[in-house]
Design an enzyme around this catalytic site. Structure first.
Site, PDB file in Angstrom:
ATOM      1  CE1 TYR A  72      -3.188  -2.875   0.200  1.00 37.64           C
ATOM      2  CE2 TYR A  72      -3.787  -2.180   2.412  1.00 37.64           C
ATOM      3  CZ  TYR A  72      -3.977  -3.021   1.329  1.00 37.64           C
ATOM      4  OH  TYR A  72      -4.937  -3.983   1.372  1.00 37.64           O
ATOM      5  CG  HIS A 136      -1.418  -8.695   0.023  1.00 40.48           C
ATOM      6  ND1 HIS A 136      -0.975  -7.404   0.194  1.00 40.48           N
ATOM      7  CD2 HIS A 136      -2.706  -8.583  -0.370  1.00 40.48           C
ATOM      8  CE1 HIS A 136      -1.946  -6.555  -0.086  1.00 40.48           C
ATOM      9  NE2 HIS A 136      -3.004  -7.255  -0.432  1.00 40.48           N
TER      10      HIS A 136
END
Length: 276
Positions: A72, A136
């Site tokens: 991110y 992830h």
């Protein structure tokens, strides 16, 4: 901004981890990255004052879960500064496996990269422990669980006291079911348009696993045809399933945050009055 007068969001048990998590979590991709995202419109990354105000607004609603990731952008680094002095008020969920650089994602699920990533997140977030760390996934969920070193490494880091709970942010039903067997918590896509992973929620409900819902609003793509208020219709749907611990919503708009929280409170009062 008007003072908040509504009741705070309830806390729900995160499976058998012993942690109590707010029914809504604050996603923070928009605090650190505006490239390669799938939202319907463009946005401007908030400055530190705006981000601090948003976090304070979320906390006033009783939100205690913040979701971030190395992929991110600089979200983790910003949160490390923004949460200084209030770390004990928050549960932090970060991730391993995905990196984002030069506008592209890359994935590494090796033991070396997993340990490096967790230690880097700890430094960036200025904390001694991460409450949750999720894999992830790149979509190859089953192979990751069966063949890669990432989950075994996360278990070792948990034993070392660096992580409190581990899991996977997956993309498939089979992968989610498999990950749930070896994890404390899973993150699943579940909304009015994408209901395929409901079997994972059913399994977690029966086996006392924590469930974090991503894309509850379909990354902002839920349209008016879902009902008069698409956010309310979405939250009604998500929280009708008893397995849902928390829905992660990544808004940076305080008005939207207020509306999301109000909708969650109404959804919970309808689905199970004892949860409000």
């Amino acid at each position: 901004m008007p003072e908040i007068t509504l009741s705070p969001l309830p806390l729900n048990p995160l499976g058998d981890t012993g942690m109590q998590v707010s029914a809504l979590g604050l996603g923070t991709v928009k605090l650190g990255r505006d490239k390669g995202v799938k939202y319907p419109g463009s946005f401007t990354i908030p400055d530190d004052r705006q981000a601090a105000d948003l976090i304070a607004r979320a906390r006033a609603w009783g939100i205690n879960l913040i979701d971030t990731a190395p992929a991110y952008g600089n979200s983790e680094e910003r949160l490390g500064k923004l949460l200084r002095g209030q770390r004990d008020q928050w549960l932090i969920c970060s991730k391993v496996g995905e990196e984002f650089a030069g506008g592209q994602s890359s994935f590494d699920f090796s033991a070396h990269h997993t340990r490096m990533s967790v230690e880097r997140s700890l430094r960036r977030l200025h904390t001694e422990v991460l409450d949750m760390v999720l894999v992830h996934s790149n979509g190859d969920d089953e192979r990751i669980v069966r063949e890669e070193e990432v989950l075994d490494t996360l278990r070792k880091l948990k034993r070392e006291g660096l992580i409190r709970a581990i899991g996977m942010s997956g993309k498939t039903v089979a992968g989610g079911l498999l990950a749930a067997q070896y994890s404390d918590v899973v993150m699943v896509t579940y909304n009015l348009r994408e209901r395929g992973e409901e079997a994972v929620l059913d399994y977690c409900c029966k086996n006392n696993k924590g469930v974090l819902v991503k894309k509850a609003l379909a990354s902002g793509h839920i349209a008016g045809e879902e009902g008069g208020d698409p956010v309310q219709a979405s939250m009604d749907f998500v929280f009708a399933h008893p397995a849902v611990t928390s829905a992660i919503v990544g808004t940076i708009n305080p008005v939207h945050l207020d509306h999301n929280c109000s909708c969650v409170l109404r959804a919970l009062s309808r689905s199970n009055p004892t949860r409000t």
